[in-house]
Design an enzyme around this catalytic site. Structure first.
Site, PDB file in Angstrom:
ATOM      1  N   ASP A 190      24.195  40.861  41.054  1.00  0.00           N
ATOM      2  CA  ASP A 190      24.180  39.314  41.568  1.00  0.00           C
ATOM      3  C   ASP A 190      24.502  38.329  40.323  1.00  0.00           C
ATOM      4  OD1 ASP A 190      22.827  40.149  39.257  1.00  0.00           O
ATOM      5  OD2 ASP A 190      21.336  38.655  39.552  1.00  0.00           O
ATOM      6  N   GLU A 228      19.665  39.962  37.710  1.00  0.00           N
ATOM      7  CA  GLU A 228      19.519  39.890  35.967  1.00  0.00           C
ATOM      8  C   GLU A 228      19.741  38.502  36.270  1.00  0.00           C
ATOM      9  OE1 GLU A 228      22.130  38.580  32.473  1.00  0.00           O
ATOM     10  OE2 GLU A 228      22.536  38.098  34.487  1.00  0.00           O
TER      11      GLU A 228
END
Lengths: 454, 454
Positions: free
Chosen positions: B88, B152
């Site tokens: 991500d 994250e």
């Protein structure tokens, strides 16, 4: 007072409402550069409507949005009235809070909801329809000059130039503005004082781009931290504005005024309920009405910095900015206050960032005498139009043109307003009360009749 | 070290770059709810690519974005490496500051520009290509388990549950993460410490809707004024964080560390130039590296209130909010810091408004021992990959999983990062240096070879 004129107002009422809706559908948001075309369209629409009553009209271009100028053929021996209004409106944002679209006027619970409904299109419209009724019944009994501008909501930057250039055509005995409120439902008012305004934007710039707050945090100036710290200095513990010199020229309220206002019976608890607030607040030592009508303020109108989307983004923003406006009271000099504000902010800004200012308007407060003949005639017109005795009050808002009309043209202004305090002007779900619209048209019709006797 | 593996990395380099660009074109912005589909697509694409090297893969759904799990067939008698990365990326805003579109990777001046280029897609890709090279030349010399998550950048909310549920399948001798930086161009690094993070949103609500600042200003609580005043209290005059208890558990830096960092020769003037800043700043008594690597912070990451468009809108905003994050250092407890922050804000908030909090992540700082066998092998791999001696440093960012891997799985992590300090991660124009990409693939290839000797 001419009975047929009143009857014409009554008979025309449905068409008058339909026309007002047309007016409100034009999104004449003066603050947005991409709405310049809509402002122009609004001016042209308005001029055509006024022309349809038999007045002459002229669209005067400015460096910004155009001004609609209109009038009848002046006749010697009768008074001249200068009507001022504005066709521009505040931005409608935040859009998601409107119950009906801001530019699709909607009737609901006795109100007409739309951006500009009360401020100022609805109130301007009361006068256009009153004029239409007079013109259809022998003509207005006074000489009239109408000035309807498109930049009131953004500081009327180009109005002063216009007033100076056209001064010889704007000579009048009295000015009339309907851009204020009744005191409360059922208690109409004549407003004799307004606050002034200085509107600033403060921009703090730090690093050349947003930085990772982990990699850089703690070692670089954060413009959002810096700006918050600067803004926090603007008030002291007593909620007084903490700018050196800010109160130097403020004229204290007289006991007479304080007593008169206390008698108006303003209800703090009801205000808290209407605004869903757990408490009111403000400068220590003053009542709510005094704080609103006669004490200067400093309020943040907007804050912008860094990431504003959903969830988390870990950045040191490159930039932070705030819109800050100050409401002024009589005798405060806008230029002096603007300079004092900038100096205070500069002196409180660390050298690790850069600081910029933008100004979006500076106008003084005004107070008009309440013992003249014109204001008495206006009181009679309100009594006729509303069927109730008006109170004399001040308002906390600002109409910069009142000061300019006095300074440049030497004319006092009658502030005869039809709004209600819960009209949510400048907010989502602005409305104009339909009863106020009706009584406003009657009052405007009565006012031109009364002023013939000036 | 296996020479054919290096040669495979070299030979594949053009395809490796093309594949990385494919990876970067998927806008896997975890913070935006409407990008959930793109996150899923990114996980599927990544799993397919890893599968193409001969590893097994599994896409593990979570309450948020899925986790890519992969591995080879474990062989008894050889070490197991747990690789962690994230697919991500941060939101790309502000879009107007990007010189090329954030999701259209563009080569320029020796760098590959795109959101996620360095953080963390480019670094994950170094490992995928290193694994591909090993697999094509007799297979990886270690057992590997890969965990590549999609949350994250938003606090890894669902990772802990995953680690607990899959703990038995995640047993390993050492963990490897490439999500950190070199110390500077030409000076590669092993990172042995990271700061933790507590990310909060503070929301102040006043009146039920925006109010006209003239009619109401001075008599109602202004949420933007209140919020600014509260945020301003978060630092004292020495730029220390002004939250009671904030520093209670902070472990002081040792003289050995301070001396070692001083010798790294960090150049404040050059940092100021790179960031276009008139000055650096921070907690009194510490150097820039100490402030970044070893001192806790409190930074505003975003501010939102009222009118943010062009020009002026004269309102008292109904609401004001700030995103505020704190970077933590070893021994500070995130839950305790979050509670201390909320308590401080509550105690400094007047009763005339309402106050709410949201939390977007809380993770502790970590420091890993620098005298173990694994870290020595990692040093050797960096030497081989970069052709230069690595320095041992800390970083100011946060990788919450390092603490979770230690606590839940009992495994120490090697932080072998290939980024550069000017990669602008989390900012517009993020890039991954093409030379670092190349040397990163070599280092990753060397690392799996070295770790076979663990």
């Amino acid at each position: 007072m001419s009975q047929p004129v009143f009857q014409a107002v009554e008979t025309n009422a449905p068409q008058s409402l339909a026309k007002l809706k047309e007016f409100l559908r034009i999104p004449s948001v003066s603050a947005k550069p991409d709405h310049a075309g809509e402002c122009k369209r609004c001016a042209e629409w308005l001029a055509a409507e006024i022309r349809s009553t038999g007045l002459w009209t002229k669209i005067v271009p400015t460096k910004g949005h155009p001004i609609v100028l209109a009038g009848n053929q002046p006749q010697a021996g009768r008074p001249t009235v200068l009507f001022y209004g504005h066709y521009d409106v505040q931005p409608p944002e935040p859009l998601d809070q409107w119950l009906s679209p801001p530019f699709e006027p909607t009737e609901r619970d006795g109100g007409l909801y739309a951006r500009g409904a009360a401020d100022d299109k609805g109130q301007v419209w009361c006068h256009v329809e009153a004029i239409r009724a007079w013109q259809a019944n022998g003509g207005l009994p006074v000489n009239i000059i109408m000035v309807i501008e498109g930049e009131e909501e953004i500081g009327s930057d180009n109005l002063e130039t216009f007033l100076r250039e056209y001064a010889s055509q704007l000579k009048a005995d009295v000015a009339v503005i309907s851009d204020t409120n009744q005191f409360a439902r059922g208690i109409p008012a004549i407003t004799y004082g307004l606050r002034g305004l200085v509107y600033m934007e403060v921009i703090v710039t730090g690093p050349s781009h947003d930085l990772h707050s982990g990699m850089f945090g703690g070692s670089v100036p954060n413009p959002a931290n810096v700006l918050s710290a600067m803004l926090a200095t603007l008030h002291d513990r007593d909620d007084r504005v903490n700018i050196p010199g800010f109160y130097d020229d403020v004229v204290a309220l007289t006991k007479v005024e304080r007593d008169a206002w206390a008698k108006l019976g303003f209800d703090d608890k009801q205000a808290m309920q209407e605004l869903s607030l757990p408490g009111l607040t403000g400068e220590i030592g003053f009542t709510t009405l005094e704080r609103r009508w006669a004490r200067p303020t400093c309020d943040i109108n907007g804050l912008t910095s860094g990431y504003q989307g959903p969830g988390a983004k870990t950045i040191i923003p490159a930039k932070a900015s705030a819109k800050v406006s100050m409401r002024l009271v009589p005798n405060q000099d806008p230029k002096k206050i603007q300079a004092a504000f900038e100096l205070a902010m500069k002196s409180r800004c660390p050298s690790t960032v850069t600081l910029e200012f933008r100004n979006f308007g500076a106008s003084p407060a005004i107070v008009v005498p309440i013992d003249g003949k014109a204001i008495k005639l206006a009181g009679a017109a309100v009594r006729t139009g509303f069927g109730a005795e008006p109170v004399f009050m001040r308002e906390g808002g600002s109409i910069p043109v009142v000061g300019q009309i006095k300074t440049i043209l030497g004319i006092d202004t009658l502030l005869v307003g039809f709004g209600l305090p819960d009209d949510r002007v400048h907010s989502p779900n602005e409305k104009f009360d339909l009863d106020a619209f009706h009584k406003g048209m009657r009052t405007a019709a009565a006012l031109y009749g009364e002023l013939a006797g000036l």
